[in-house]
Design a protein around this motif. Structure first.
Motif, mmCIF file in Angstrom:
data_model
loop_
_atom_site.group_PDB
_atom_site.id
_atom_site.type_symbol
_atom_site.label_atom_id
_atom_site.label_comp_id
_atom_site.label_asym_id
_atom_site.label_seq_id
_atom_site.Cartn_x
_atom_site.Cartn_y
_atom_site.Cartn_z
ATOM 1 N N ALA A 166 9.314 19.509 7.739
ATOM 2 C CA ALA A 166 8.653 19.275 6.679
ATOM 3 C C ALA A 166 7.561 20.519 6.343
ATOM 4 O O ALA A 166 7.022 20.845 7.726
ATOM 5 N N LEU A 167 7.274 21.038 5.273
ATOM 6 C CA LEU A 167 6.148 21.786 5.093
ATOM 7 C C LEU A 167 5.045 20.959 5.425
ATOM 8 O O LEU A 167 4.674 19.885 4.970
ATOM 9 N N ASP A 182 1.277 13.438 2.625
ATOM 10 C CA ASP A 182 1.550 14.660 2.945
ATOM 11 C C ASP A 182 2.839 14.779 3.689
ATOM 12 O O ASP A 182 3.841 15.759 3.625
ATOM 13 N N LEU A 183 3.191 13.683 4.423
ATOM 14 C CA LEU A 183 4.473 13.994 5.190
ATOM 15 C C LEU A 183 5.957 13.707 4.258
ATOM 16 O O LEU A 183 6.749 14.360 4.288
ATOM 17 N N ARG A 184 5.307 12.597 3.301
ATOM 18 C CA ARG A 184 6.615 12.341 2.193
ATOM 19 C C ARG A 184 6.925 13.567 1.402
ATOM 20 O O ARG A 184 8.100 14.069 1.384
ATOM 21 N N GLU A 185 5.910 14.246 0.839
ATOM 22 C CA GLU A 185 6.117 15.450 0.153
ATOM 23 C C GLU A 185 6.549 16.526 0.893
ATOM 24 O O GLU A 185 7.206 17.321 0.539
ATOM 25 N N GLY A 186 5.969 16.686 2.120
ATOM 26 C CA GLY A 186 6.547 17.919 2.971
ATOM 27 C C GLY A 186 7.926 17.876 3.197
ATOM 28 O O GLY A 186 8.763 18.875 3.242
ATOM 29 N N VAL A 187 8.328 16.598 3.581
ATOM 30 C CA VAL A 187 9.734 16.411 3.956
ATOM 31 C C VAL A 187 10.521 16.719 2.666
ATOM 32 O O VAL A 187 11.607 17.421 2.829
ATOM 33 N N VAL A 188 9.946 16.163 1.716
ATOM 34 C CA VAL A 188 11.051 16.361 0.301
ATOM 35 C C VAL A 188 11.281 17.746 -0.150
ATOM 36 O O VAL A 188 12.146 18.116 -0.470
ATOM 37 N N THR A 189 10.028 18.210 -0.153
ATOM 38 C CA THR A 189 9.958 19.816 -0.199
ATOM 39 C C THR A 189 11.042 20.620 0.366
ATOM 40 O O THR A 189 11.490 21.417 0.133
ATOM 41 N N TRP A 190 10.949 20.352 1.757
ATOM 42 C CA TRP A 190 11.421 20.976 2.897
ATOM 43 C C TRP A 190 12.933 20.883 2.489
ATOM 44 O O TRP A 190 13.676 21.754 2.601
ATOM 45 N N THR A 191 13.305 19.568 2.335
ATOM 46 C CA THR A 191 14.568 19.334 2.291
ATOM 47 C C THR A 191 15.391 19.892 0.909
ATOM 48 O O THR A 191 16.499 20.358 0.905
ATOM 49 N N SER A 242 14.955 10.424 -0.774
ATOM 50 C CA SER A 242 14.377 10.668 -2.196
ATOM 51 C C SER A 242 14.513 11.990 -2.607
ATOM 52 O O SER A 242 14.175 12.410 -3.538
ATOM 53 N N ALA A 243 14.612 12.842 -1.574
ATOM 54 C CA ALA A 243 15.010 14.277 -1.839
ATOM 55 C C ALA A 243 16.397 14.480 -2.674
ATOM 56 O O ALA A 243 16.219 15.368 -3.480
ATOM 57 N N TYR A 244 17.058 13.537 -2.491
ATOM 58 C CA TYR A 244 18.521 13.545 -3.446
ATOM 59 C C TYR A 244 18.226 13.721 -4.817
ATOM 60 O O TYR A 244 18.727 14.325 -5.583
ATOM 61 N N SER A 245 17.276 12.901 -5.291
ATOM 62 C CA SER A 245 16.950 12.978 -6.680
ATOM 63 C C SER A 245 15.507 13.696 -6.999
ATOM 64 O O SER A 245 15.447 13.606 -8.152
ATOM 65 N N MET A 247 13.596 17.332 -7.828
ATOM 66 C CA MET A 247 13.870 18.482 -8.453
ATOM 67 C C MET A 247 14.256 19.496 -7.687
ATOM 68 O O MET A 247 13.473 19.653 -6.415
ATOM 69 N N PRO A 248 15.402 20.295 -7.682
ATOM 70 C CA PRO A 248 15.872 21.393 -6.926
ATOM 71 C C PRO A 248 14.713 22.443 -6.839
ATOM 72 O O PRO A 248 14.206 22.749 -7.817
ATOM 73 N N PHE A 249 14.673 22.936 -5.609
ATOM 74 C CA PHE A 249 13.457 23.751 -5.165
ATOM 75 C C PHE A 249 13.948 25.297 -5.949
ATOM 76 O O PHE A 249 15.236 25.761 -5.870
ATOM 77 N N SER A 250 13.110 25.653 -6.676
ATOM 78 C CA SER A 250 13.187 27.274 -7.122
ATOM 79 C C SER A 250 12.022 27.809 -6.774
ATOM 80 O O SER A 250 10.977 27.551 -7.277
ATOM 81 N N GLY A 251 11.999 28.819 -5.905
ATOM 82 C CA GLY A 251 10.841 29.423 -5.434
ATOM 83 C C GLY A 251 10.481 30.519 -6.680
ATOM 84 O O GLY A 251 10.860 30.737 -7.924
ATOM 85 N N PRO A 252 9.073 30.907 -6.608
ATOM 86 C CA PRO A 252 8.358 31.821 -7.555
ATOM 87 C C PRO A 252 9.415 33.002 -7.847
ATOM 88 O O PRO A 252 9.969 33.576 -6.753
ATOM 89 N N ASP A 253 9.316 33.406 -9.269
ATOM 90 C CA ASP A 253 9.694 34.760 -9.135
ATOM 91 C C ASP A 253 8.747 35.851 -9.104
ATOM 92 O O ASP A 253 7.557 35.380 -8.791
ATOM 93 N N GLN A 254 9.007 37.229 -9.502
ATOM 94 C CA GLN A 254 7.864 38.112 -9.246
ATOM 95 C C GLN A 254 6.848 37.773 -9.889
ATOM 96 O O GLN A 254 5.632 38.101 -9.560
ATOM 97 N N ALA A 255 6.825 37.387 -11.378
ATOM 98 C CA ALA A 255 5.581 37.232 -12.083
ATOM 99 C C ALA A 255 4.742 36.113 -11.625
ATOM 100 O O ALA A 255 3.648 36.138 -11.560
ATOM 101 N N ALA A 256 5.245 35.055 -11.143
ATOM 102 C CA ALA A 256 4.784 33.832 -10.579
ATOM 103 C C ALA A 256 4.139 34.417 -9.123
ATOM 104 O O ALA A 256 2.923 33.939 -8.935
ATOM 105 N N LEU A 257 4.824 35.301 -8.327
ATOM 106 C CA LEU A 257 4.387 35.532 -7.204
ATOM 107 C C LEU A 257 3.265 36.407 -7.274
ATOM 108 O O LEU A 257 1.935 36.153 -6.767
ATOM 109 N N GLU A 258 3.041 37.567 -8.365
ATOM 110 C CA GLU A 258 1.819 38.261 -8.683
ATOM 111 C C GLU A 258 0.823 37.286 -9.133
ATOM 112 O O GLU A 258 -0.592 37.570 -8.587
ATOM 113 N N GLY A 259 1.119 36.122 -9.972
ATOM 114 C CA GLY A 259 0.022 35.169 -10.330
ATOM 115 C C GLY A 259 -0.640 34.364 -9.342
ATOM 116 O O GLY A 259 -1.885 34.370 -8.922
#
Ligand SMILES: [Fe+2]
Ligand SMILES: [Fe+2]
Length: 267
Positions: A166-167, A182-191, A242-245, A247-259
């Protein structure tokens, strides 16, 4: 927490001590990075911590065991957060063999691991460590194909590698101390980060892998990336289901990182 930090030694579960550290994930929180010492008749170290924390990790480990007594070093997989101190430990632990798979052995050859220090074990096989057997298994989620987990047949503790991680917002002594949402959200995001293939896996085949974990009825789950989870198996299985369904994780791109950097005052 802005830098990798070694917290120290904690009681993980029966017969098991945790070596606890945390790694900051910019803009997302912190990730626990745990290694474990199983106090079996033939002691077993599970993973080797972060190379960035070599001195505190080695010093803590030396307080737990004379490394000449270490017999097994079970490497769940060859990611940097699991094999960060492999070579210095092997240098101090001449009687330890590295438990891994054929693929893990191949990947570690890149790091000059002597082949006579390796012991190959596949999911479904067992390792006799004197007073108990450790069952090798494939966790339901993983980010490297050589990954194996461990079910300690004496304590019924499950060592799940990256699965059930978990994050987190802040360190916690146990998974039960993390607020439920927080545990649910952290596990789902990490997964979704750790197992991006999950969104394309056959749902019913994958759910069977969760049933196999439930069938083991572990007394506790010791994950590389979660504080000890005692009596939380059903909750954690629901969260990764619940992580199965999700949204797949997509990290920030460069513009989002700068934001993000501007927003945090670091850009
Ligand atoms: Fe990993
Ligand atoms: Fe990991």
């Amino acid at each position: 927490m802005d830098v990798p930090t070694m917290i120290g030694i904690r009681s993980g579960a029966a017969d098991t001590t945790s070596l606890v550290s945390y790694f900051p994930i910019p803009f997302y929180g912190i990730l626990p990075v745990n290694a474990f010492l199983i106090r079996a008749a033939q002691p077993v170290l599970v993973d080797t911590g972060l190379g960035a924390l070599r001195d505190p990790f080695m010093n803590n480990l030396r307080t737990l065991i004379d490394l000449r007594d270490l017999r097994w070093l079970w490497l769940t997989h060859t990611d940097a957060d699991h094999m960060g101190n492999l070579l210095p430990i092997l240098a101090e632990a001449p009687n330890a063999r590295v438990v891994t798979t054929f693929l893990g052995m191949g990947k570690m050859a890149l790091h000059q691991l002597p082949l006579d220090r390796v012991y190959l074990l596949n999911p479904g096989q067992r390792l006799d460590v004197g007073d108990r057997e450790l069952l090798c298994l494939k966790p339901p989620t993983f980010d490297a194909p050589e990954t194996t987990g461990i079910f300690d047949t004496a304590t019924r503790v499950l060592f799940s590698a990256d699965c059930f991680g978990a994050l987190m917002k802040e360190p916690a002594e146990s998974a039960a101390d993390i607020a439920a949402d927080d545990l649910r959200e952290g596990v789902v995001t990490w997964t979704t980060i750790d197992a991006p293939w999950l969104a394309t896996a056959d749902k019913y085949q994958w759910i069977r892998s969760l049933d196999r974990i439930r069938g083991l009825d572990p007394t506790g789950i010791l994950c590389s990336h979660l504080p000890p989870a005692i009596g939380l198996t059903d909750t954690l299985l629901l969260h990764i289901a619940s992580a199965y369904s999700a949204m797949p994780f997509s990290g920030p791109d460069q513009a989002a990182l700068e934001g993000l950097m501007k927003g945090s005052g670091s850009g």
